[in-house]
Design an enzyme around this catalytic site. Structure first.
Site, PDB file in Angstrom:
ATOM      1  N   LYS A   1       6.119  -5.541   1.802  1.00 27.68           N
ATOM      2  CA  LYS A   1       5.123  -5.175   0.776  1.00 27.68           C
ATOM      3  C   LYS A   1       4.899  -3.668   0.763  1.00 27.68           C
ATOM      4  O   LYS A   1       4.935  -3.028  -0.287  1.00 27.68           O
ATOM      5  CB  LYS A   1       3.793  -5.885   1.058  1.00 27.68           C
ATOM      6  CG  LYS A   1       2.628  -5.353   0.235  1.00 27.68           C
ATOM      7  CD  LYS A   1       1.339  -6.076   0.535  1.00 27.68           C
ATOM      8  CE  LYS A   1       0.487  -5.471   1.610  1.00 27.68           C
ATOM      9  NZ  LYS A   1      -0.197  -4.208   1.258  1.00 27.68           N
ATOM     10  N   ASN A   2       4.669  -3.103   1.941  1.00 30.38           N
ATOM     11  CA  ASN A   2       4.283  -1.686   1.991  1.00 30.38           C
ATOM     12  C   ASN A   2       5.438  -0.738   1.690  1.00 30.38           C
ATOM     13  O   ASN A   2       5.204   0.440   1.420  1.00 30.38           O
ATOM     14  CB  ASN A   2       3.664  -1.348   3.346  1.00 30.38           C
ATOM     15  CG  ASN A   2       2.246  -1.881   3.455  1.00 30.38           C
ATOM     16  OD1 ASN A   2       1.716  -2.448   2.501  1.00 30.38           O
ATOM     17  ND2 ASN A   2       1.626  -1.706   4.610  1.00 30.38           N
TER      18      ASN A   2
ATOM     19  N   CYS B   1      -8.511  -3.389   0.275  1.00 30.47           N
ATOM     20  CA  CYS B   1      -9.129  -3.989   1.457  1.00 30.47           C
ATOM     21  C   CYS B   1     -10.404  -3.239   1.840  1.00 30.47           C
ATOM     22  O   CYS B   1     -10.452  -2.023   1.747  1.00 30.47           O
ATOM     23  CB  CYS B   1      -8.176  -3.931   2.637  1.00 30.47           C
ATOM     24  SG  CYS B   1      -6.937  -5.216   2.648  1.00 30.47           S
TER      25      CYS B   1
ATOM     26  N   ARG C   1     -11.549   5.059   3.618  1.00 27.90           N
ATOM     27  CA  ARG C   1     -10.184   5.300   3.139  1.00 27.90           C
ATOM     28  C   ARG C   1     -10.122   6.291   1.978  1.00 27.90           C
ATOM     29  O   ARG C   1      -9.755   5.947   0.854  1.00 27.90           O
ATOM     30  CB  ARG C   1      -9.518   3.982   2.752  1.00 27.90           C
ATOM     31  CG  ARG C   1      -9.412   3.040   3.914  1.00 27.90           C
ATOM     32  CD  ARG C   1      -8.694   1.775   3.578  1.00 27.90           C
ATOM     33  NE  ARG C   1      -7.246   1.894   3.638  1.00 27.90           N
ATOM     34  CZ  ARG C   1      -6.426   0.866   3.488  1.00 27.90           C
ATOM     35  NH1 ARG C   1      -6.904  -0.321   3.247  1.00 27.90           N
ATOM     36  NH2 ARG C   1      -5.126   1.023   3.556  1.00 27.90           N
ATOM     37  N   PRO C   2     -10.480   7.539   2.227  1.00 23.82           N
ATOM     38  CA  PRO C   2     -10.444   8.534   1.156  1.00 23.82           C
ATOM     39  C   PRO C   2      -9.013   8.922   0.769  1.00 23.82           C
ATOM     40  O   PRO C   2      -8.067   8.553   1.468  1.00 23.82           O
ATOM     41  CB  PRO C   2     -11.158   9.733   1.788  1.00 23.82           C
ATOM     42  CG  PRO C   2     -10.985   9.567   3.253  1.00 23.82           C
ATOM     43  CD  PRO C   2     -10.881   8.084   3.521  1.00 23.82           C
ATOM     44  N   VAL C   3      -8.873   9.672  -0.333  1.00 27.03           N
ATOM     45  CA  VAL C   3      -7.546  10.155  -0.749  1.00 27.03           C
ATOM     46  C   VAL C   3      -7.535  11.689  -0.796  1.00 27.03           C
ATOM     47  O   VAL C   3      -6.743  12.280  -1.512  1.00 27.03           O
ATOM     48  CB  VAL C   3      -7.107   9.555  -2.114  1.00 27.03           C
ATOM     49  CG1 VAL C   3      -6.777   8.088  -1.975  1.00 27.03           C
ATOM     50  CG2 VAL C   3      -8.153   9.781  -3.187  1.00 27.03           C
ATOM     51  N   ASP C   4      -8.425  12.288  -0.012  1.00 29.56           N
ATOM     52  CA  ASP C   4      -8.528  13.756  -0.033  1.00 29.56           C
ATOM     53  C   ASP C   4      -7.218  14.452   0.347  1.00 29.56           C
ATOM     54  O   ASP C   4      -6.877  15.499  -0.216  1.00 29.56           O
ATOM     55  CB  ASP C   4      -9.656  14.224   0.918  1.00 29.56           C
ATOM     56  CG  ASP C   4      -9.428  13.750   2.351  1.00 29.56           C
ATOM     57  OD1 ASP C   4      -9.288  12.532   2.533  1.00 29.56           O
ATOM     58  OD2 ASP C   4      -9.357  14.592   3.257  1.00 29.56           O
ATOM     59  N   GLN C   5      -6.459  13.868   1.265  1.00 27.56           N
ATOM     60  CA  GLN C   5      -5.202  14.498   1.686  1.00 27.56           C
ATOM     61  C   GLN C   5      -4.171  14.489   0.556  1.00 27.56           C
ATOM     62  O   GLN C   5      -3.382  15.426   0.428  1.00 27.56           O
ATOM     63  CB  GLN C   5      -4.623  13.778   2.913  1.00 27.56           C
ATOM     64  CG  GLN C   5      -5.513  13.813   4.130  1.00 27.56           C
ATOM     65  CD  GLN C   5      -5.737  15.230   4.626  1.00 27.56           C
ATOM     66  OE1 GLN C   5      -4.805  15.988   4.850  1.00 27.56           O
ATOM     67  NE2 GLN C   5      -6.990  15.610   4.758  1.00 27.56           N
TER      68      GLN C   5
ATOM     69  N   ASP D   1      -1.985  -2.624  11.402  1.00 29.22           N
ATOM     70  CA  ASP D   1      -1.788  -3.849  10.617  1.00 29.22           C
ATOM     71  C   ASP D   1      -1.424  -5.064  11.475  1.00 29.22           C
ATOM     72  O   ASP D   1      -1.333  -6.175  10.956  1.00 29.22           O
ATOM     73  CB  ASP D   1      -0.699  -3.634   9.555  1.00 29.22           C
ATOM     74  CG  ASP D   1      -1.211  -2.801   8.389  1.00 29.22           C
ATOM     75  OD1 ASP D   1      -2.416  -2.511   8.334  1.00 29.22           O
ATOM     76  OD2 ASP D   1      -0.389  -2.436   7.516  1.00 29.22           O
TER      77      ASP D   1
ATOM     78  N   ILE E   1      -7.182   3.868  13.834  1.00 29.20           N
ATOM     79  CA  ILE E   1      -6.752   4.289  12.486  1.00 29.20           C
ATOM     80  C   ILE E   1      -7.878   4.106  11.474  1.00 29.20           C
ATOM     81  O   ILE E   1      -8.189   5.008  10.706  1.00 29.20           O
ATOM     82  CB  ILE E   1      -5.485   3.508  12.031  1.00 29.20           C
ATOM     83  CG1 ILE E   1      -4.371   3.646  13.072  1.00 29.20           C
ATOM     84  CG2 ILE E   1      -5.017   3.987  10.654  1.00 29.20           C
ATOM     85  CD1 ILE E   1      -3.773   5.029  13.223  1.00 29.20           C
TER      86      ILE E   1
ATOM     87  N   ARG F   1      -2.146 -11.473  -1.056  1.00 28.07           N
ATOM     88  CA  ARG F   1      -1.739 -10.107  -1.415  1.00 28.07           C
ATOM     89  C   ARG F   1      -0.596  -9.633  -0.517  1.00 28.07           C
ATOM     90  O   ARG F   1       0.157  -8.745  -0.901  1.00 28.07           O
ATOM     91  CB  ARG F   1      -2.916  -9.124  -1.251  1.00 28.07           C
ATOM     92  CG  ARG F   1      -3.989  -9.271  -2.302  1.00 28.07           C
ATOM     93  CD  ARG F   1      -5.067  -8.224  -2.118  1.00 28.07           C
ATOM     94  NE  ARG F   1      -4.473  -6.949  -1.766  1.00 28.07           N
ATOM     95  CZ  ARG F   1      -4.887  -6.143  -0.779  1.00 28.07           C
ATOM     96  NH1 ARG F   1      -5.929  -6.464  -0.071  1.00 28.07           N
ATOM     97  NH2 ARG F   1      -4.282  -5.029  -0.521  1.00 28.07           N
TER      98      ARG F   1
END
Ligand code: UD1
Length: 417
Positions: A22-23, A115, A120-124, A304, A326, A396
């Site tokens: 999936k990933n 999830c 879980r930011p997306v700043d990077q 995971d 993590i 999912r």
């Protein structure tokens, strides 16, 4: 909404096969936005997240057909808007940002959901795109990115982020000049994405290390690519053999990519070996005993697999410690395991597990994808009947999990909740 009803206590025996990852499939499918040719993706798992990705790609202007684990895409007129209705159900939707920005100089993507395992930011991701020349505004809950064109940059991530590395990688392959991604994620799925892009003419070096160098090219074309097998699904099946005291031959198992997981399963008391037919996994004669695990970026122990390994620790003969490094908030399976008789204490990002003789079937609630897998494993080992509710998370990430497990002796029924 469906639930799974599991009759526990049956050792699993037989052969089970791992589906495509999936990933790996998610970023690779989003990378179809970059292609100038029709393309066939092979070994794509049949999962809810893939269906969502295909729906999103169609809205973004890429034609997609999905049949029998093959997704065929064809470039079309791109539309740079990913709507909230789809993005909120799948955090990985943010992976369309890099491809859209690099192709169109514009992208509007809702802030991601997915999830519920922490902020879980997306700043990077955004910081990297800004270094390549993009600027961002927040408009009505959407991230709106604009640039005249993206240019190569030297980007140093504050932490190795899988999605961030993938997003920047996809943007950089068609950007002007050279991009260096430092402190990049080394996960096998990042390598699979890079290998796919290289197969289409991208110039990438260093994938699988912390430093990836990308030299921009003007276009990408290709014909077919086979997605790697899912190392987390494979690891979950190995754990299923261990927790039920059974013996499974796991086919299409990415053995090398599971090295740390396999080492930990061996410390827990499992015998695991590679054969010509697949990976053979069984519980050792002495049963399961406790060990300590700390989640880390690859090649460390994957977050995971944390929930699944904890289910095993619940019935080990001695105590174990799990240190989750993590994600914050990734212990939502713990109260549910406790409902099944597990003895677990949480202190910050650490869980202490005292093994009990056996778990007892109960009504439990799945809260995220891997927590759901943990509860299924616990249910397989428990005495009595377990009802795992809210399994849409499971769908999912695991293809036909109850069918695959029932074929090796499990007794699982899917029913309406
Ligand atoms: C991916 C996987 C997920 C896995 C995770 C870690 C997919 C679709 N999902 O998620 O299954 O659990 O890697 O192996 O591949 N972070 C920031 N800012 C950012 C990006 C990340 O602070 O801009 C933090 C996150 O909050 C987290 C850590 O970095 O604490 C790692 O996150 P990341 O590697 O980005 O995970 P995902 O790509 O979301």
């Amino acid at each position: 909404m469906d639930k799974l009803i599991i009759e526990g206590g049956v050792p699993l025996n037989g052969t089970i096969s791992v589906s495509g990852s999936k990933n790996a499939a998610l970023p690779i499918l989003f990378a179809s936005i970059l292609l100038d040719s029709p393309f066939s993706f092979l070994n794509v798992p049949h999962l809810q997240d893939i269906t969502t990705t295909i729906r999103l790609l169609r809205l973004l202007g890429v034609s997609c057909e999905n049949e029998d684990h093959v997704v065929q895409t064809e470039p079309g007129h791109l539309v740079p808007e990913a709507p909230y209705d789809l993005v909120r159900t799948m955090r990985a939707s943010v992976l369309c940002l890099g491809p859209l920005l690099t192709r169109l100089g514009r992208a509007r993507v809702s802030l991601p959901g997915g999830c519920a395992i922490g902020a879980r930011p997306v700043d990077q991701h955004l910081k990297g795109f800004e270094q390549m020349g993009a600027r961002f505004d927040l408009e009505g809950g959407d991230i709106v990115g604009r640039c005249s064109s993206l240019r190569g940059a030297h980007i140093v991530f504050d932490m190795p982020t899988v999605g961030g590395t993938e997003n920047l990688l996809m943007a950089a392959v068609l950007a002007q000049g050279t991009t260096i991604l430092e402190n990049a994620a080394r996960e096998p799925e990042v390598v699979d994405l890079a290998n796919f892009l290289c197969a289409c003419g991208a110039k990438i070096q260093g994938q699988g290390t912390g430093m990836i160098t990308i030299e921009g090219v003007s276009s990408l074309e290709g014909e077919t690519y086979t997605i790697m097998p899912d190392r987390i699904e494979a690891g979950t099946f190995l754990a299923a053999a261990g927790i039920t005291g059974g013996k499974l031959l796991v086919q299409n198992c990415p053995f090398a990519e599971l090295e740390t997981v396999i080492n930990t399963l061996e410390q827990l008391g499992m015998d695991i070996r590679q054969t010509d037919e697949g990976v053979l996994a069984e519980c050792g004669k002495a049963g399961l005993h406790g060990t300590d695990v700390k989640t880390q970026p690859y090649p460390g122990f994957p977050t995971d697999m944390q929930a699944q390994i904890m289910a095993m620790m619940c019935i080990a003969k001695s105590s174990s410690i799990v240190d989750e490094r993590i994600f914050e908030n990734r212990f939502m399976h713990v109260p549910e395991l406790i409902r099944m008789g597990a003895q677990i204490k949480i202190s910050g990002h650490t869980a202490m597990i005292r093994g009990v003789e056996h778990l007892i079937g109960a009504q439990v609630m799945a809260s995220d994808l891997r927590a759901s897998a943990s509860l299924v494993l616990a249910g397989l080992a428990a005495h009595g009947t377990t009802h795992v509710r809210r399994i849409y998370h499971l769908d999912r990430g695991y293809e036909r999990i109850e069918k695959k497990l029932n074929a090796v002796g499990a007794r699982i029924i899917r029913a309406e909740q």
